[in-house]
Design a protein around this motif. Sequence first.
Motif, PDB file in Angstrom:
ATOM      1  N   PRO A   1      74.702  66.144  -9.823  1.00  0.00           N
ATOM      2  CA  PRO A   1      73.396  66.298  -9.166  1.00  0.00           C
ATOM      3  C   PRO A   1      72.807  64.980  -8.674  1.00  0.00           C
ATOM      4  O   PRO A   1      71.947  64.973  -7.832  1.00  0.00           O
ATOM      5  N   VAL A   2      73.265  63.866  -9.209  1.00  0.00           N
ATOM      6  CA  VAL A   2      72.715  62.569  -8.828  1.00  0.00           C
ATOM      7  C   VAL A   2      73.364  62.042  -7.542  1.00  0.00           C
ATOM      8  O   VAL A   2      72.765  61.231  -6.833  1.00  0.00           O
ATOM      9  N   ILE A   3      74.552  62.522  -7.219  1.00  0.00           N
ATOM     10  CA  ILE A   3      75.288  62.008  -6.054  1.00  0.00           C
ATOM     11  C   ILE A   3      74.458  62.070  -4.776  1.00  0.00           C
ATOM     12  O   ILE A   3      74.333  61.068  -4.077  1.00  0.00           O
ATOM     13  N   PRO A   4      73.865  63.209  -4.408  1.00  0.00           N
ATOM     14  CA  PRO A   4      73.103  63.243  -3.154  1.00  0.00           C
ATOM     15  C   PRO A   4      71.931  62.264  -3.135  1.00  0.00           C
ATOM     16  O   PRO A   4      71.620  61.689  -2.089  1.00  0.00           O
ATOM     17  N   LEU A   5      71.283  62.042  -4.280  1.00  0.00           N
ATOM     18  CA  LEU A   5      70.159  61.098  -4.324  1.00  0.00           C
ATOM     19  C   LEU A   5      70.622  59.667  -4.071  1.00  0.00           C
ATOM     20  O   LEU A   5      70.006  58.927  -3.304  1.00  0.00           O
ATOM     21  N   VAL A   6      71.713  59.278  -4.707  1.00  0.00           N
ATOM     22  CA  VAL A   6      72.232  57.917  -4.518  1.00  0.00           C
ATOM     23  C   VAL A   6      72.725  57.737  -3.088  1.00  0.00           C
ATOM     24  O   VAL A   6      72.444  56.725  -2.443  1.00  0.00           O
ATOM     25  N   VAL A   7      73.458  58.720  -2.578  1.00  0.00           N
ATOM     26  CA  VAL A   7      73.975  58.619  -1.209  1.00  0.00           C
ATOM     27  C   VAL A   7      72.818  58.593  -0.210  1.00  0.00           C
ATOM     28  O   VAL A   7      72.830  57.823   0.751  1.00  0.00           O
ATOM     29  N   GLY A   8      71.791  59.388  -0.431  1.00  0.00           N
ATOM     30  CA  GLY A   8      70.624  59.375   0.456  1.00  0.00           C
ATOM     31  C   GLY A   8      69.923  58.028   0.457  1.00  0.00           C
ATOM     32  O   GLY A   8      69.513  57.524   1.508  1.00  0.00           O
ATOM     33  N   GLY A   9      69.789  57.417  -0.713  1.00  0.00           N
ATOM     34  CA  GLY A   9      69.192  56.084  -0.792  1.00  0.00           C
ATOM     35  C   GLY A   9      70.027  55.041  -0.087  1.00  0.00           C
ATOM     36  O   GLY A   9      69.510  54.186   0.627  1.00  0.00           O
ATOM     37  N   CYS A  10      71.333  55.122  -0.272  1.00  0.00           N
ATOM     38  CA  CYS A  10      72.227  54.182   0.403  1.00  0.00           C
ATOM     39  C   CYS A  10      72.203  54.400   1.918  1.00  0.00           C
ATOM     40  O   CYS A  10      72.304  53.461   2.687  1.00  0.00           O
ATOM     41  N   GLN A  11      72.059  55.648   2.328  1.00  0.00           N
ATOM     42  CA  GLN A  11      72.034  55.960   3.754  1.00  0.00           C
ATOM     43  C   GLN A  11      70.837  55.309   4.431  1.00  0.00           C
ATOM     44  O   GLN A  11      70.952  54.786   5.533  1.00  0.00           O
ATOM     45  N   ARG A  12      69.688  55.318   3.787  1.00  0.00           N
ATOM     46  CA  ARG A  12      68.512  54.669   4.362  1.00  0.00           C
ATOM     47  C   ARG A  12      68.742  53.169   4.502  1.00  0.00           C
ATOM     48  O   ARG A  12      68.366  52.566   5.484  1.00  0.00           O
ATOM     49  N   ALA A  13      69.355  52.570   3.495  1.00  0.00           N
ATOM     50  CA  ALA A  13      69.650  51.138   3.557  1.00  0.00           C
ATOM     51  C   ALA A  13      70.716  50.843   4.608  1.00  0.00           C
ATOM     52  O   ALA A  13      70.686  49.809   5.262  1.00  0.00           O
ATOM     53  N   PHE A  14      71.643  51.751   4.791  1.00  0.00           N
ATOM     54  CA  PHE A  14      72.761  51.593   5.717  1.00  0.00           C
ATOM     55  C   PHE A  14      72.316  51.761   7.173  1.00  0.00           C
ATOM     56  O   PHE A  14      72.941  51.237   8.079  1.00  0.00           O
ATOM     57  N   ARG A  15      71.228  52.478   7.410  1.00  0.00           N
ATOM     58  CA  ARG A  15      70.771  52.811   8.758  1.00  0.00           C
ATOM     59  C   ARG A  15      70.492  51.565   9.600  1.00  0.00           C
ATOM     60  O   ARG A  15      70.843  51.510  10.776  1.00  0.00           O
ATOM     61  N   LYS A  16      69.870  50.542   9.014  1.00  0.00           N
ATOM     62  CA  LYS A  16      69.527  49.330   9.761  1.00  0.00           C
ATOM     63  C   LYS A  16      70.789  48.603  10.227  1.00  0.00           C
ATOM     64  O   LYS A  16      70.879  48.189  11.380  1.00  0.00           O
ATOM     65  N   VAL A  17      71.763  48.462   9.338  1.00  0.00           N
ATOM     66  CA  VAL A  17      73.004  47.776   9.685  1.00  0.00           C
ATOM     67  C   VAL A  17      73.764  48.553  10.757  1.00  0.00           C
ATOM     68  O   VAL A  17      74.269  47.979  11.719  1.00  0.00           O
ATOM     69  N   SER A  18      73.808  49.857  10.608  1.00  0.00           N
ATOM     70  CA  SER A  18      74.508  50.703  11.573  1.00  0.00           C
ATOM     71  C   SER A  18      73.838  50.642  12.943  1.00  0.00           C
ATOM     72  O   SER A  18      74.507  50.536  13.969  1.00  0.00           O
ATOM     73  N   GLY A  19      72.517  50.696  12.970  1.00  0.00           N
ATOM     74  CA  GLY A  19      71.788  50.621  14.241  1.00  0.00           C
ATOM     75  C   GLY A  19      71.979  49.280  14.919  1.00  0.00           C
ATOM     76  O   GLY A  19      72.143  49.205  16.141  1.00  0.00           O
ATOM     77  N   SER A  20      71.984  48.222  14.147  1.00  0.00           N
ATOM     78  CA  SER A  20      72.197  46.882  14.687  1.00  0.00           C
ATOM     79  C   SER A  20      73.583  46.767  15.310  1.00  0.00           C
ATOM     80  O   SER A  20      73.749  46.195  16.388  1.00  0.00           O
ATOM     81  N   TYR A  21      74.581  47.323  14.646  1.00  0.00           N
ATOM     82  CA  TYR A  21      75.936  47.314  15.193  1.00  0.00           C
ATOM     83  C   TYR A  21      76.009  48.113  16.495  1.00  0.00           C
ATOM     84  O   TYR A  21      76.596  47.675  17.468  1.00  0.00           O
ATOM     85  N   ARG A  22      75.413  49.300  16.510  1.00  0.00           N
ATOM     86  CA  ARG A  22      75.466  50.133  17.720  1.00  0.00           C
ATOM     87  C   ARG A  22      74.821  49.427  18.903  1.00  0.00           C
ATOM     88  O   ARG A  22      75.330  49.458  20.017  1.00  0.00           O
ATOM     89  N   ARG A  23      73.665  48.771  18.664  1.00  0.00           N
ATOM     90  CA  ARG A  23      73.006  48.039  19.754  1.00  0.00           C
ATOM     91  C   ARG A  23      73.889  46.900  20.256  1.00  0.00           C
ATOM     92  O   ARG A  23      74.038  46.698  21.452  1.00  0.00           O
ATOM     93  N   SER A  24      74.490  46.173  19.330  1.00  0.00           N
ATOM     94  CA  SER A  24      75.351  45.051  19.702  1.00  0.00           C
ATOM     95  C   SER A  24      76.563  45.535  20.495  1.00  0.00           C
ATOM     96  O   SER A  24      76.921  44.950  21.521  1.00  0.00           O
ATOM     97  N   ALA A  25      77.194  46.601  20.040  1.00  0.00           N
ATOM     98  CA  ALA A  25      78.363  47.142  20.739  1.00  0.00           C
ATOM     99  C   ALA A  25      77.976  47.676  22.118  1.00  0.00           C
ATOM    100  O   ALA A  25      78.714  47.485  23.095  1.00  0.00           O
ATOM    101  N   GLY A  26      76.826  48.319  22.219  1.00  0.00           N
ATOM    102  CA  GLY A  26      76.366  48.824  23.514  1.00  0.00           C
ATOM    103  C   GLY A  26      76.079  47.704  24.496  1.00  0.00           C
ATOM    104  O   GLY A  26      76.441  47.786  25.679  1.00  0.00           O
ATOM    105  N   MET A  27      75.443  46.631  24.015  1.00  0.00           N
ATOM    106  CA  MET A  27      75.150  45.495  24.886  1.00  0.00           C
ATOM    107  C   MET A  27      76.436  44.802  25.341  1.00  0.00           C
ATOM    108  O   MET A  27      76.565  44.402  26.495  1.00  0.00           O
ATOM    109  N   LEU A  28      77.407  44.691  24.433  1.00  0.00           N
ATOM    110  CA  LEU A  28      78.687  44.087  24.792  1.00  0.00           C
ATOM    111  C   LEU A  28      79.415  44.935  25.831  1.00  0.00           C
ATOM    112  O   LEU A  28      79.931  44.420  26.826  1.00  0.00           O
ATOM    113  N   SER A  29      79.437  46.243  25.629  1.00  0.00           N
ATOM    114  CA  SER A  29      80.093  47.144  26.586  1.00  0.00           C
ATOM    115  C   SER A  29      79.437  47.066  27.961  1.00  0.00           C
ATOM    116  O   SER A  29      80.121  47.005  28.984  1.00  0.00           O
TER     117      SER A  29
END
Length: 186
Positions: A1-29
């Motif tokens: 039962p704890v797995i979704p809570l931990v993954v959800g918390g990590c997902q929020r932290a992961f969102r900034k890094v993922s968005g930064s990568y997508r912007r960088s890749a889009g600008m490079l393309s």
Amino acid sequence: PVIPLVVGGCQRAFRKVSGSYRRSAGMLSAAFLEAVQGLSTLVLHRADGRTARDLAARGEDNRRQVMRLLAANQLLILVVDAAFSLGTLALAATLAIVRSLDGTLTFGAAVSLVLLSTLLTGPADVVGQFFYIGATGRAAERGLSGVLADRPAVPAGHLAVARPTRGAHGALAIELHRVTAGYEPG
């Protein structure tokens, strides 16, 4: 039962890094596409060296973003594996030792308990393996939704009209009426 809570918390932290990568890749393309499309113009105006340096700098920035994304992904895998896999195995081993010492479990049953507990770690491992793919997919979906929502509305009376016509030598041409174009500074 704890797995979704931990993954959800990590997902929020992961969102900034993922968005930064997508912007960088889009600008490079976009920069590569613009350079390739205007290559002859860049060479004629002797801007190819400057453009190459700009593309190299954007490529390096994109490489750094990829490394941040991979580091975040590895951290997530470590958290999921450590929290669930090692935790489950440690709990099973502790339970097996305690119960075998008080005589509730035989040695064979205690070993079986530890070995069977590894089956419980399978779903947590799958979540860790596919989390990255799901997180980047959701981030891409949010980006596409944002682009679709930000489509500029054409004001009344400013509609561009395109009509196919025949040019001077019989070639098919397109005439545009009331069309404007421009570039923002930089």
